[in-house]
Design a protein around this motif. Sequence first.
Motif, PDB file in Angstrom:
ATOM      1  N   VAL A  23       0.834  -1.203   0.000  1.00 26.03           N
ATOM      2  CA  VAL A  23       0.000   0.000   0.000  1.00 26.03           C
ATOM      3  C   VAL A  23       0.864   1.246   0.000  1.00 26.03           C
ATOM      4  O   VAL A  23       1.817   1.355   0.771  1.00 26.03           O
ATOM      5  CB  VAL A  23      -0.923   0.026   1.241  1.00 26.03           C
ATOM      6  N   THR A  24       0.522   2.188  -0.872  1.00 30.03           N
ATOM      7  CA  THR A  24       1.128   3.519  -0.835  1.00 30.03           C
ATOM      8  C   THR A  24       0.037   4.483  -0.408  1.00 30.03           C
ATOM      9  O   THR A  24      -1.139   4.303  -0.740  1.00 30.03           O
ATOM     10  CB  THR A  24       1.698   3.932  -2.199  1.00 30.03           C
ATOM     11  N   ASN A  25       0.442   5.484   0.346  1.00 29.29           N
ATOM     12  CA  ASN A  25      -0.546   6.411   0.894  1.00 29.29           C
ATOM     13  C   ASN A  25       0.027   7.802   1.057  1.00 29.29           C
ATOM     14  O   ASN A  25       1.230   7.983   1.173  1.00 29.29           O
ATOM     15  CB  ASN A  25      -1.053   5.911   2.244  1.00 29.29           C
ATOM     16  N   LYS A  26      -0.878   8.787   1.085  1.00 30.54           N
ATOM     17  CA  LYS A  26      -0.489  10.171   1.355  1.00 30.54           C
ATOM     18  C   LYS A  26      -0.910  10.589   2.757  1.00 30.54           C
ATOM     19  O   LYS A  26      -0.441  11.568   3.283  1.00 30.54           O
ATOM     20  CB  LYS A  26      -1.110  11.087   0.308  1.00 30.54           C
ATOM     21  N   GLN A  27      -1.803   9.825   3.351  1.00 31.13           N
ATOM     22  CA  GLN A  27      -2.284  10.117   4.696  1.00 31.13           C
ATOM     23  C   GLN A  27      -1.172   9.844   5.706  1.00 31.13           C
ATOM     24  O   GLN A  27      -0.450   8.867   5.589  1.00 31.13           O
ATOM     25  CB  GLN A  27      -3.494   9.229   5.001  1.00 31.13           C
ATOM     26  N   LYS A  28      -1.031  10.706   6.695  1.00 29.85           N
ATOM     27  CA  LYS A  28       0.014  10.552   7.708  1.00 29.85           C
ATOM     28  C   LYS A  28      -0.324   9.422   8.669  1.00 29.85           C
ATOM     29  O   LYS A  28      -1.380   9.408   9.273  1.00 29.85           O
ATOM     30  CB  LYS A  28       0.186  11.843   8.512  1.00 29.85           C
ATOM     31  N   ILE A  29       0.589   8.472   8.765  1.00 29.22           N
ATOM     32  CA  ILE A  29       0.455   7.383   9.733  1.00 29.22           C
ATOM     33  C   ILE A  29       1.737   7.386  10.549  1.00 29.22           C
ATOM     34  O   ILE A  29       2.826   7.158  10.009  1.00 29.22           O
ATOM     35  CB  ILE A  29       0.294   6.012   9.063  1.00 29.22           C
ATOM     36  N   LYS A  30       1.618   7.649  11.818  1.00 32.51           N
ATOM     37  CA  LYS A  30       2.785   7.637  12.703  1.00 32.51           C
ATOM     38  C   LYS A  30       3.244   6.202  12.928  1.00 32.51           C
ATOM     39  O   LYS A  30       2.428   5.283  13.003  1.00 32.51           O
ATOM     40  CB  LYS A  30       2.463   8.298  14.048  1.00 32.51           C
ATOM     41  N   GLY A  31       4.552   6.021  13.033  1.00 30.71           N
ATOM     42  CA  GLY A  31       5.133   4.706  13.210  1.00 30.71           C
ATOM     43  C   GLY A  31       4.630   3.963  14.427  1.00 30.71           C
ATOM     44  O   GLY A  31       4.572   2.735  14.428  1.00 30.71           O
ATOM     45  N   ASP A  32       4.218   4.677  15.478  1.00 33.85           N
ATOM     46  CA  ASP A  32       3.756   4.014  16.693  1.00 33.85           C
ATOM     47  C   ASP A  32       2.296   3.545  16.597  1.00 33.85           C
ATOM     48  O   ASP A  32       1.768   2.947  17.521  1.00 33.85           O
ATOM     49  CB  ASP A  32       3.935   4.914  17.914  1.00 33.85           C
ATOM     50  N   MET A  33       1.655   3.770  15.456  1.00 37.82           N
ATOM     51  CA  MET A  33       0.265   3.367  15.276  1.00 37.82           C
ATOM     52  C   MET A  33       0.139   1.959  14.691  1.00 37.82           C
ATOM     53  O   MET A  33      -0.960   1.460  14.518  1.00 37.82           O
ATOM     54  CB  MET A  33      -0.467   4.352  14.362  1.00 37.82           C
ATOM     55  N   ILE A  34       1.243   1.299  14.418  1.00 41.03           N
ATOM     56  CA  ILE A  34       1.207   0.034  13.677  1.00 41.03           C
ATOM     57  C   ILE A  34       0.771  -1.164  14.515  1.00 41.03           C
ATOM     58  O   ILE A  34       0.645  -2.258  13.988  1.00 41.03           O
ATOM     59  CB  ILE A  34       2.567  -0.263  13.020  1.00 41.03           C
ATOM     60  N   TYR A  35       0.517  -0.952  15.781  1.00 37.97           N
ATOM     61  CA  TYR A  35       0.134  -2.075  16.650  1.00 37.97           C
ATOM     62  C   TYR A  35      -1.361  -2.362  16.629  1.00 37.97           C
ATOM     63  O   TYR A  35      -1.804  -3.344  17.191  1.00 37.97           O
ATOM     64  CB  TYR A  35       0.606  -1.802  18.086  1.00 37.97           C
ATOM     65  N   SER A  36      -2.111  -1.506  15.973  1.00 39.07           N
ATOM     66  CA  SER A  36      -3.565  -1.667  15.888  1.00 39.07           C
ATOM     67  C   SER A  36      -3.968  -2.042  14.463  1.00 39.07           C
ATOM     68  O   SER A  36      -3.284  -1.676  13.512  1.00 39.07           O
ATOM     69  CB  SER A  36      -4.262  -0.355  16.257  1.00 39.07           C
ATOM     70  N   PRO A  37      -5.102  -2.717  14.303  1.00 38.22           N
ATOM     71  CA  PRO A  37      -5.592  -3.011  12.951  1.00 38.22           C
ATOM     72  C   PRO A  37      -6.231  -1.768  12.325  1.00 38.22           C
ATOM     73  O   PRO A  37      -6.674  -0.855  13.024  1.00 38.22           O
ATOM     74  CB  PRO A  37      -6.625  -4.105  13.181  1.00 38.22           C
ATOM     75  N   PHE A  38      -6.279  -1.757  10.990  1.00 39.30           N
ATOM     76  CA  PHE A  38      -6.836  -0.639  10.232  1.00 39.30           C
ATOM     77  C   PHE A  38      -7.732  -1.154   9.121  1.00 39.30           C
ATOM     78  O   PHE A  38      -7.584  -2.278   8.654  1.00 39.30           O
ATOM     79  CB  PHE A  38      -5.708   0.186   9.588  1.00 39.30           C
ATOM     80  N   TRP A  39      -8.641  -0.285   8.688  1.00 37.90           N
ATOM     81  CA  TRP A  39      -9.368  -0.473   7.440  1.00 37.90           C
ATOM     82  C   TRP A  39      -8.634   0.368   6.405  1.00 37.90           C
ATOM     83  O   TRP A  39      -8.384   1.550   6.629  1.00 37.90           O
ATOM     84  CB  TRP A  39     -10.799   0.048   7.538  1.00 37.90           C
ATOM     85  N   ILE A  40      -8.312  -0.231   5.259  1.00 41.86           N
ATOM     86  CA  ILE A  40      -7.664   0.493   4.172  1.00 41.86           C
ATOM     87  C   ILE A  40      -8.604   0.446   2.975  1.00 41.86           C
ATOM     88  O   ILE A  40      -9.020  -0.631   2.535  1.00 41.86           O
ATOM     89  CB  ILE A  40      -6.313  -0.150   3.783  1.00 41.86           C
ATOM     90  N   SER A  41      -8.951   1.605   2.450  1.00 45.64           N
ATOM     91  CA  SER A  41      -9.836   1.704   1.286  1.00 45.64           C
ATOM     92  C   SER A  41      -9.048   2.298   0.127  1.00 45.64           C
ATOM     93  O   SER A  41      -8.267   3.234   0.314  1.00 45.64           O
ATOM     94  CB  SER A  41     -11.021   2.609   1.582  1.00 45.64           C
ATOM     95  N   GLY A  42      -9.257   1.744  -1.056  1.00 47.75           N
ATOM     96  CA  GLY A  42      -8.574   2.263  -2.234  1.00 47.75           C
ATOM     97  C   GLY A  42      -8.750   1.357  -3.425  1.00 47.75           C
ATOM     98  O   GLY A  42      -9.575   0.442  -3.416  1.00 47.75           O
ATOM     99  N   THR A  43      -7.940   1.597  -4.448  1.00 52.31           N
ATOM    100  CA  THR A  43      -7.994   0.820  -5.672  1.00 52.31           C
ATOM    101  C   THR A  43      -6.950  -0.283  -5.618  1.00 52.31           C
ATOM    102  O   THR A  43      -5.760  -0.023  -5.496  1.00 52.31           O
ATOM    103  CB  THR A  43      -7.759   1.724  -6.898  1.00 52.31           C
ATOM    104  N   LEU A  44      -7.420  -1.516  -5.708  1.00 54.76           N
ATOM    105  CA  LEU A  44      -6.560  -2.695  -5.646  1.00 54.76           C
ATOM    106  C   LEU A  44      -6.109  -3.073  -7.055  1.00 54.76           C
ATOM    107  O   LEU A  44      -6.896  -3.021  -7.992  1.00 54.76           O
ATOM    108  CB  LEU A  44      -7.328  -3.849  -5.014  1.00 54.76           C
TER     109      LEU A  44
END
Length: 105
Positions: A57-78
């Motif tokens: 996944v490539t993104n422009k939204q800011k994701i801090k490195g310490d946020m990686i311990y939680s699950p996320f929903w990712i929406s976009g073009t696959l």
Amino acid sequence: MSANVKAELNNQKVKVPGFIVPVEYDADQNVTAFFLVPYFGACIHVPPPPPNQIIFVTNKQKIKGDMIYSPFWISGTLTTETMSHDLAKSAYSMKADKIEEYTYE
């Protein structure tokens, strides 16, 4: 390791849950590219999941490195574009339109 993909998903808008494994950072240590994997710790502990269970996944939204311990929903073009990195190989790629913390739906 299966790299078989579902061709019908190519260029489709999707929303997928998973965990973030950082691959690239910007100068402020925000995650700018990552692998989306089905469970916490994937790719860090060997072996990684099969390529058809990993999305680059490539993104422009800011994701801090310490946020990686939680699950996320990712929406976009696959897409069915592969990507190889020292950590793993993915059989899918995505340009993220939206990244949000996971909530059960």
